[in-house]
Design a protein around this motif. Structure first.
Motif, PDB file in Angstrom:
ATOM      1  N   PRO A 156       0.809  -1.222   0.000  1.00 33.70           N
ATOM      2  CA  PRO A 156       0.000   0.000   0.000  1.00 33.70           C
ATOM      3  C   PRO A 156       0.846   1.277   0.000  1.00 33.70           C
ATOM      4  CG  PRO A 156      -0.628  -1.435   1.840  1.00 33.70           C
ATOM      5  CD  PRO A 156       0.532  -2.068   1.159  1.00 33.70           C
ATOM      6  N   VAL A 157       1.946   1.254   0.715  1.00 33.92           N
ATOM      7  CA  VAL A 157       2.824   2.433   0.805  1.00 33.92           C
ATOM      8  C   VAL A 157       3.361   2.814  -0.560  1.00 33.92           C
ATOM      9  CG1 VAL A 157       4.996   3.288   1.793  1.00 33.92           C
ATOM     10  CG2 VAL A 157       3.483   1.860   3.191  1.00 33.92           C
ATOM     11  N   LEU A 158       3.901   1.841  -1.277  1.00 38.81           N
ATOM     12  CA  LEU A 158       4.509   2.107  -2.574  1.00 38.81           C
ATOM     13  C   LEU A 158       3.466   2.324  -3.671  1.00 38.81           C
ATOM     14  CD1 LEU A 158       7.406  -0.483  -2.320  1.00 38.81           C
ATOM     15  CD2 LEU A 158       7.551   1.996  -1.989  1.00 38.81           C
ATOM     16  N   HIS A 159       2.399   1.548  -3.637  1.00 40.93           N
ATOM     17  CA  HIS A 159       1.351   1.694  -4.643  1.00 40.93           C
ATOM     18  C   HIS A 159       0.713   3.077  -4.565  1.00 40.93           C
ATOM     19  CE1 HIS A 159      -2.746   1.122  -6.325  1.00 40.93           C
ATOM     20  NE2 HIS A 159      -2.051   0.518  -7.283  1.00 40.93           N
ATOM     21  N   ALA A 160       0.501   3.577  -3.360  1.00 45.94           N
ATOM     22  CA  ALA A 160      -0.131   4.889  -3.174  1.00 45.94           C
ATOM     23  C   ALA A 160       0.689   6.025  -3.800  1.00 45.94           C
ATOM     24  CB  ALA A 160      -0.355   5.156  -1.699  1.00 45.94           C
ATOM     25  N   GLN A 161       1.989   5.810  -3.960  1.00 48.23           N
ATOM     26  CA  GLN A 161       2.848   6.835  -4.570  1.00 48.23           C
ATOM     27  C   GLN A 161       2.536   7.033  -6.042  1.00 48.23           C
ATOM     28  OE1 GLN A 161       6.978   5.921  -3.822  1.00 48.23           O
ATOM     29  NE2 GLN A 161       6.661   5.791  -1.614  1.00 48.23           N
ATOM     30  N   HIS A 162       1.845   6.068  -6.652  1.00 48.19           N
ATOM     31  CA  HIS A 162       1.601   6.123  -8.107  1.00 48.19           C
ATOM     32  C   HIS A 162       0.138   6.351  -8.436  1.00 48.19           C
ATOM     33  CE1 HIS A 162       5.697   4.927  -8.591  1.00 48.19           C
ATOM     34  NE2 HIS A 162       5.482   3.967  -7.728  1.00 48.19           N
ATOM     35  N   ASN A 163      -0.694   6.527  -7.434  1.00 49.40           N
ATOM     36  CA  ASN A 163      -2.128   6.749  -7.670  1.00 49.40           C
ATOM     37  C   ASN A 163      -2.531   8.165  -7.320  1.00 49.40           C
ATOM     38  OD1 ASN A 163      -2.725   4.285  -8.718  1.00 49.40           O
ATOM     39  ND2 ASN A 163      -3.066   3.367  -6.719  1.00 49.40           N
TER      40      ASN A 163
END
Length: 163
Positions: A156-163
């Motif tokens: 979630p931490v890394l994915h949220a950086q791209h959304n």
């Protein structure tokens, strides 16, 4: 809800499907997620590539990369994660490689290298790639458990950086 259940809910909410490429954790990242009810909708497959030959044969890790950077390196983890993503229908991949024992004079026990790849829904955007190195304390079992949990918690931490 525990932290892994929260990760699973995040994955459901964002329609994420996981593939793993695991060395030291030997499938524990995938197994940790599989402990969550409904994990069949979250996990495509898992590659357990413990040996050098398996990393090369199953994931396409370059011999040059292994010799230049060592098996315990973010560079190898990145090649592992991209190889897994390429060989799966998943849109997120995790890879790890490292040492859990005092088997390498140059690399401390508990050193784990990770990579995460997120396939964009837009063909133009391609793949977002992240990597990190962490050192965990404890015996083999504890290091592997901490590594698997850390790897999943970063989704979630890394994915949220791209959304």
């Amino acid at each position: 809800m525990n932290e892994i259940e929260n990760v699973a809910q995040y994955m459901r909410d964002h329609k994420l499907l996981l593939v793993t490429a695991e060395s030291c954790t030997s499938g524990l990242i995938a197994a940790t997620l599989a402990d969550i009810p409904g994990a069949g909708a979250l996990l495509d497959c898992a590659f357990v590539t413990y040996s050098v030959q398996a990393k090369q044969r199953c994931l396409g890790v370059s011999e040059v990369t292994i010799h230049r950077y060592n098996l315990t390196s973010e560079e190898v983890a990145r090649e592992m994660v991209m190889g897994a993503l390429k060989r799966s229908r998943a849109n997120v991949a995790i890879a790890n490689t490292g040492v859990v024992d005092d088997t390498d004079d140059e690399i401390p026990a508990g050193t784990q290298c990770f990579a995460w790849a997120f396939r964009s829904t837009s063909v133009q955007e391609g793949v977002a790639l992240h990597s990190a190195t962490r050192r965990f304390a404890g015996d083999r079992v504890e290091i592997r458990r901490q590594s698997a949990e850390f790897a999943l918690q970063q989704i979630p931490v890394l994915h949220a950086q791209h959304n």
